[in-house]
Design a protein around this motif. Structure first.
Motif, PDB file in Angstrom:
ATOM      1  N   ALA A   2       0.771  -1.158   0.006  1.00 31.60           N
ATOM      2  CA  ALA A   2       0.009   0.089  -0.033  1.00 31.60           C
ATOM      3  C   ALA A   2       1.025   1.130  -0.076  1.00 31.60           C
ATOM      4  CB  ALA A   2      -0.901  -0.213   1.287  1.00 31.60           C
ATOM      5  N   SER A   3       0.345   2.389  -0.499  1.00 32.09           N
ATOM      6  CA  SER A   3       0.998   3.742  -0.633  1.00 32.09           C
ATOM      7  C   SER A   3       1.460   4.221   0.927  1.00 32.09           C
ATOM      8  CB  SER A   3       0.532   4.632  -1.508  1.00 32.09           C
ATOM      9  OG  SER A   3      -0.934   4.683  -0.684  1.00 32.09           O
ATOM     10  N   ASP A   4       0.614   3.733   1.827  1.00 32.01           N
ATOM     11  CA  ASP A   4       0.960   3.988   3.199  1.00 32.01           C
ATOM     12  C   ASP A   4       0.370   3.110   4.103  1.00 32.01           C
ATOM     13  OD1 ASP A   4       1.582   5.625   5.271  1.00 32.01           O
ATOM     14  OD2 ASP A   4      -0.039   7.100   5.231  1.00 32.01           O
ATOM     15  N   ASN A   5       1.123   2.935   5.255  1.00 33.80           N
ATOM     16  CA  ASN A   5       0.699   1.749   6.150  1.00 33.80           C
ATOM     17  C   ASN A   5       1.297   2.161   7.564  1.00 33.80           C
ATOM     18  OD1 ASN A   5      -1.021  -0.469   5.850  1.00 33.80           O
ATOM     19  ND2 ASN A   5       0.151  -1.541   4.540  1.00 33.80           N
ATOM     20  N   PHE A   6       0.644   1.445   8.615  1.00 34.18           N
ATOM     21  CA  PHE A   6       1.077   1.992   9.971  1.00 34.18           C
ATOM     22  C   PHE A   6       1.111   3.542  10.160  1.00 34.18           C
ATOM     23  CE2 PHE A   6       3.613  -2.163   8.791  1.00 34.18           C
ATOM     24  CZ  PHE A   6       2.922  -3.073   9.764  1.00 34.18           C
ATOM     25  N   PHE A   7      -0.409   3.868   9.888  1.00 37.85           N
ATOM     26  CA  PHE A   7      -0.585   5.253  10.204  1.00 37.85           C
ATOM     27  C   PHE A   7      -1.909   5.314  11.152  1.00 37.85           C
ATOM     28  CE2 PHE A   7      -2.965   3.707   6.398  1.00 37.85           C
ATOM     29  CZ  PHE A   7      -4.318   4.088   7.087  1.00 37.85           C
ATOM     30  N   ASP A   8      -2.001   6.498  11.989  1.00 38.05           N
ATOM     31  CA  ASP A   8      -3.012   6.720  12.955  1.00 38.05           C
ATOM     32  C   ASP A   8      -4.203   7.379  12.117  1.00 38.05           C
ATOM     33  OD1 ASP A   8      -1.387   5.771  14.906  1.00 38.05           O
ATOM     34  OD2 ASP A   8      -0.799   7.839  15.437  1.00 38.05           O
ATOM     35  N   LEU A   9      -5.387   6.888  12.381  1.00 33.97           N
ATOM     36  CA  LEU A   9      -6.566   7.384  11.578  1.00 33.97           C
ATOM     37  C   LEU A   9      -7.228   7.892  12.773  1.00 33.97           C
ATOM     38  CD1 LEU A   9      -7.956   7.465   8.983  1.00 33.97           C
ATOM     39  CD2 LEU A   9      -9.218   5.304   9.535  1.00 33.97           C
TER      40      LEU A   9
END
Length: 79
Positions: A36-43
């Motif tokens: 994925a273009s981004d992962n392990f992020f806070d939502l």
């Protein structure tokens, strides 16, 4: 958590949102080898986050799955 998938030519995007904080979210799309273009992020509550996968010829995207700190802790408690 809510999500919306959209497939374009050669890519797929997922737009995610939640009414609660989701910490260190990891998202995976079954059947797709690309990261994925981004992962392990806070939502954050009310925030939308769009991530993207580049699709290779012949790849058939499957189910969207995710894991956050919350789910990881629940799995450890039940083990």
């Amino acid at each position: 958590m809510l999500w919306r998938l959209e497939q374009g030519e050669g890519h797929l995007t997922a737009t995610l949102s939640s009414s609660n904080l989701v910490k260190n979210l990891y998202v995976q799309l079954e059947g797709v080898e690309a990261n994925a273009s981004d992962n392990f992020f806070d939502l954050f509550p009310g925030e939308e986050k769009t991530i993207r996968w580049a699709l290779r010829a012949g790849e058939a995207p499957g189910q969207l799955t995710w894991l956050s700190v919350f789910e990881a802790c629940q799995k450890n408690e039940s083990a």
